[in-house]
Design a protein around this motif. Structure first.
Motif, PDB file in Angstrom:
ATOM      1  N   PHE A 141      -5.435  12.046  -2.873  1.00  0.00           N
ATOM      2  CA  PHE A 141      -4.429  11.649  -3.464  1.00  0.00           C
ATOM      3  C   PHE A 141      -3.617  12.571  -4.696  1.00  0.00           C
ATOM      4  N   ARG A 191      -8.554  -5.742  -3.701  1.00  0.00           N
ATOM      5  CA  ARG A 191      -9.527  -5.009  -2.893  1.00  0.00           C
ATOM      6  C   ARG A 191      -9.184  -3.500  -2.615  1.00  0.00           C
ATOM      7  N   ARG A 209       4.133   2.756  -2.335  1.00  0.00           N
ATOM      8  CA  ARG A 209       4.108   3.919  -3.056  1.00  0.00           C
ATOM      9  C   ARG A 209       5.057   4.948  -2.953  1.00  0.00           C
ATOM     10  N   LYS A 219      -6.489  16.718   4.352  1.00  0.00           N
ATOM     11  CA  LYS A 219      -5.357  16.333   3.615  1.00  0.00           C
ATOM     12  C   LYS A 219      -5.189  16.781   2.262  1.00  0.00           C
ATOM     13  N   ARG A 230     -13.937   6.489  -1.461  1.00  0.00           N
ATOM     14  CA  ARG A 230     -12.712   6.381  -2.322  1.00  0.00           C
ATOM     15  C   ARG A 230     -12.811   7.793  -3.258  1.00  0.00           C
ATOM     16  N   ARG A 247     -10.883  10.360  -1.619  1.00  0.00           N
ATOM     17  CA  ARG A 247      -9.645   9.597  -1.545  1.00  0.00           C
ATOM     18  C   ARG A 247      -8.744   9.940  -2.839  1.00  0.00           C
ATOM     19  N   ASP A 286       2.442  -0.621   6.332  1.00  0.00           N
ATOM     20  CA  ASP A 286       1.479  -1.817   6.317  1.00  0.00           C
ATOM     21  C   ASP A 286       2.001  -3.043   6.029  1.00  0.00           C
ATOM     22  N   ASP A 334       3.482   5.698   7.439  1.00  0.00           N
ATOM     23  CA  ASP A 334       3.463   4.486   8.270  1.00  0.00           C
ATOM     24  C   ASP A 334       3.558   3.160   7.244  1.00  0.00           C
ATOM     25  N   GLY A 383       0.873  -1.334   0.168  1.00  0.00           N
ATOM     26  CA  GLY A 383       0.005   0.044   0.174  1.00  0.00           C
ATOM     27  C   GLY A 383       1.066   1.322   0.132  1.00  0.00           C
ATOM     28  N   GLY A 384       0.344   2.170   0.743  1.00  0.00           N
ATOM     29  CA  GLY A 384       0.961   3.638   0.948  1.00  0.00           C
ATOM     30  C   GLY A 384       2.560   3.689   1.234  1.00  0.00           C
TER      31      GLY A 384
HETATM   32  P1  ATP Z   1      -1.482   7.511   3.783  1.00  0.00           P
HETATM   33  O1  ATP Z   1       0.053   8.116   3.280  1.00  0.00           O
HETATM   34  O2  ATP Z   1      -2.455   8.475   4.065  1.00  0.00           O
HETATM   35  O3  ATP Z   1      -1.044   6.731   4.931  1.00  0.00           O
HETATM   36  P2  ATP Z   1      -2.057   5.041   2.626  1.00  0.00           P
HETATM   37  O4  ATP Z   1      -2.115   4.796   0.907  1.00  0.00           O
HETATM   38  O5  ATP Z   1      -1.308   4.495   3.279  1.00  0.00           O
HETATM   39  O6  ATP Z   1      -1.897   6.821   2.354  1.00  0.00           O
HETATM   40  P3  ATP Z   1      -4.249   4.415   4.324  1.00  0.00           P
HETATM   41  O7  ATP Z   1      -5.393   5.013   4.663  1.00  0.00           O
HETATM   42  O8  ATP Z   1      -3.243   4.474   5.281  1.00  0.00           O
HETATM   43  O9  ATP Z   1      -3.636   5.221   3.058  1.00  0.00           O
HETATM   44  O10 ATP Z   1      -4.471   3.066   3.664  1.00  0.00           O
HETATM   45  C1  ATP Z   1      -3.458   1.993   3.497  1.00  0.00           C
HETATM   46  C2  ATP Z   1      -3.744   1.115   2.333  1.00  0.00           C
HETATM   47  O11 ATP Z   1      -4.925   0.605   2.541  1.00  0.00           O
HETATM   48  C3  ATP Z   1      -3.900   1.894   1.290  1.00  0.00           C
HETATM   49  O12 ATP Z   1      -2.716   2.269   0.408  1.00  0.00           O
HETATM   50  C4  ATP Z   1      -4.915   1.263   0.313  1.00  0.00           C
HETATM   51  O13 ATP Z   1      -4.238   0.144  -0.443  1.00  0.00           O
HETATM   52  C5  ATP Z   1      -5.798   0.579   1.332  1.00  0.00           C
HETATM   53  N1  ATP Z   1      -6.858   1.337   1.506  1.00  0.00           N
HETATM   54  C6  ATP Z   1      -7.118   2.221   2.550  1.00  0.00           C
HETATM   55  N2  ATP Z   1      -8.421   2.550   2.595  1.00  0.00           N
HETATM   56  C7  ATP Z   1      -9.074   2.050   1.519  1.00  0.00           C
HETATM   57  C8  ATP Z   1     -10.402   2.182   0.957  1.00  0.00           C
HETATM   58  N3  ATP Z   1     -11.320   2.840   1.342  1.00  0.00           N
HETATM   59  N4  ATP Z   1     -10.725   1.229  -0.150  1.00  0.00           N
HETATM   60  C9  ATP Z   1      -9.727   0.406  -0.686  1.00  0.00           C
HETATM   61  N5  ATP Z   1      -8.433   0.201  -0.156  1.00  0.00           N
HETATM   62  C10 ATP Z   1      -8.198   1.310   0.813  1.00  0.00           C
END
Ligand code: ATP
Ligand code: MG
Length: 408
Positions: free
Chosen positions: A174, A120, A38, A211, A167, A170, A50, A48, A34-35
């Motif tokens: 982003f 997902r 990226r 944000k 989303r 979101r 994951d 953070d 995830g984030g």
């Molecule tokens: P940030 O820099 O704000 O932490 P992030 O991409 O890590 O950005 P998070 O909200 O921490 O965003 O979510 C972690 C991951 O979980 C995302 O990168 C995405 O893959 C998934 N995710 C979070 N929220 C959703 C959502 N509403 N629908 C689908 N996937 C989601």
């Protein structure tokens, strides 16, 4: 933008490595996901980390039996491992079930396949996984979209937004923070789907909006998606959002959040703006900071005394923040704003008395002299005002003498 090879060379923070190695040592798979992937590919520092794994919740509990863990959302497969002051979220590979309410999946199903878990996720740039031994797992063209600066949904945008309306915001968040653009399908689905935001909690909307407003691309996103912002924040009009967008163009990067909201709501009278802020469920402090700006859009006393009053009422930092807001929105000119900032600095450098905490007399002094109840507060306020005006020096003896002489 870093290549997949370069990212391999960047060490993960020790706690993340620990969390992943523990899973692997126990025979499970573990990926950063995830984030954080990226951000690392973009050369940004992740907020953070994951981790995603095929270990089931009960298996994770066993793997980290001797560690500090928080059962964040164990039913949904998420466990937080706390290590060296860092929180690492570990989640079992998951398929989200149907979304009857457009907010939460009705049920989540655990799966053994990483691909299901990546499916997902919301956007291609958020749907990549990475493990040191393996490199990037990018099933949906996330790296290409990162290079192109593109927000693209995993799967059909309109389906993904129907599942979870958040989303939509979101995507815009982003796009703003990363200075990206939504691809055409995503853009159209955002515009068509904004009504889905009705089903989303205002707190979550507020978090994304904050944000979005703080992003480098905020001016552009406000301009392009004015109808969405107006929809989310009635009675704000599209036209007013476009005007706010033009103000955002001139905004410095370090502009505080309160100023950003005040600029966005500048077309509303203070009372309506307060009601609109309330719908977002901000904390008391957050709301107060925005309204302190919006309730002072009329003529304002910018003498040294006036600036001290601003500090007394809204804190030492407030005059400079107000000046930034008022000059951005054209309520005052740049020269007057600079003058206010200069006066504020002088007051702070001289440490002029500007609040009760700084007054050389306090409530106990008055109580000792027979004052009771509200008279104490009123008298102190009067003495403070006289000190701020320079009529009485801020010295105990002088203040007591003023009391004797009938000041209050
Ligand atoms: P940030 O820099 O704000 O932490 P992030 O991409 O890590 O950005 P998070 O909200 O921490 O965003 O979510 C972690 C991951 O979980 C995302 O990168 C995405 O893959 C998934 N995710 C979070 N929220 C959703 C959502 N509403 N629908 C689908 N996937 C989601
Ligand atoms: Mg995150």
């Amino acid at each position: 933008m870093k290549s997949a090879d370069e990212i391999r060379a960047i060490p993960l923070p020790q706690p993340v490595t620990f969390v992943m190695e523990r899973l692997e040592a126990a025979g499970y798979h573990a990926y950063a996901v995830g984030g954080c992937v990226r951000d690392r590919l973009m050369g940004r520092i992740p907020g953070d980390y994951d981790v995603t794994t095929d270990a089931r919740p009960d298996e994770m509990l066993r793997v980290y039996a001797d560690c500090r863990v928080v059962e964040t959302g164990l039913k949904h497969g998420t466990l937080t491992v706390v290590r060296d002051g860092m929180n690492v979220e570990v989640t079992t590979y998951r398929i989200d079930g149907a979304y009857a309410d457009g907010r939460h999946p009705d049920a989540v199903t655990f799966t053994d396949r990483l691909a299901d878990d990546l499916c997902r996720r919301d956007f291609t740039i958020n749907a990549m996984a990475w493990a040191p031994g393996q490199g990037i797992v990018d099933l949906f063209g996330g790296q290409k979209d990162l290079e192109a600066g593109r927000i693209r949904c995993v799967g059909r945008a309109s389906d993904r937004f129907s599942e979870d309306g958040l989303r939509i915001l979101r995507a815009l968040r982003f796009a703003s923070v990363l200075d990206f653009a939504c691809d055409e399908e995503c853009r159209a689905a955002v515009m068509d789907g904004m009504g889905l935001l009705d089903r989303i909690s205002r707190e979550r909307i507020y978090a994304e909006l904050t944000k979005l407003l703080g992003g480098v691309g905020a001016a552009r996103i406000l301009g392009e998606y004015a109808p969405v912002l107006a929809y989310v924040l009635p009675p704000l009009t599209e036209e007013a959002v476009r005007r706010a967008s033009a103000v955002f163009e001139r905004m410095k990067r370090d502009t505080p959040t309160a100023v950003r909201y005040a600029v966005l709501l500048d077309s509303l009278d203070a009372e309506t703006a307060a009601k609109t802020m309330d719908t977002l469920k901000p904390s008391k402090e957050e709301k107060r900071a925005v309204l302190a700006l919006l309730s002072r859009r009329g003529e304002i006393d910018t003498t040294r005394y006036g600036v001290k009053c601003l500090m007394r009422d809204a804190g030492d930092a407030f005059p400079a923040v107000w000046a930034a807001f008022a000059s951005l929105t054209g309520h005052i000119g740049d020269e007057r704003a600079a003058e206010i900032r200069r006066i504020a600095e002088e007051i702070l450098a001289a440490d002029d008395c500007r609040n009760l905490a700084g007054l050389a007399l306090d409530g106990r002094d008055l109580a000792g002299r027979g004052y009771t109840g509200p008279a104490i507060g009123e008298t102190l306020a009067m003495l403070l005002d006289a000190v701020m005006r320079g009529e009485i020096p801020n010295e105990r003896g002088a203040l007591l003498a003023a009391l004797e002489a009938g000041h209050g």
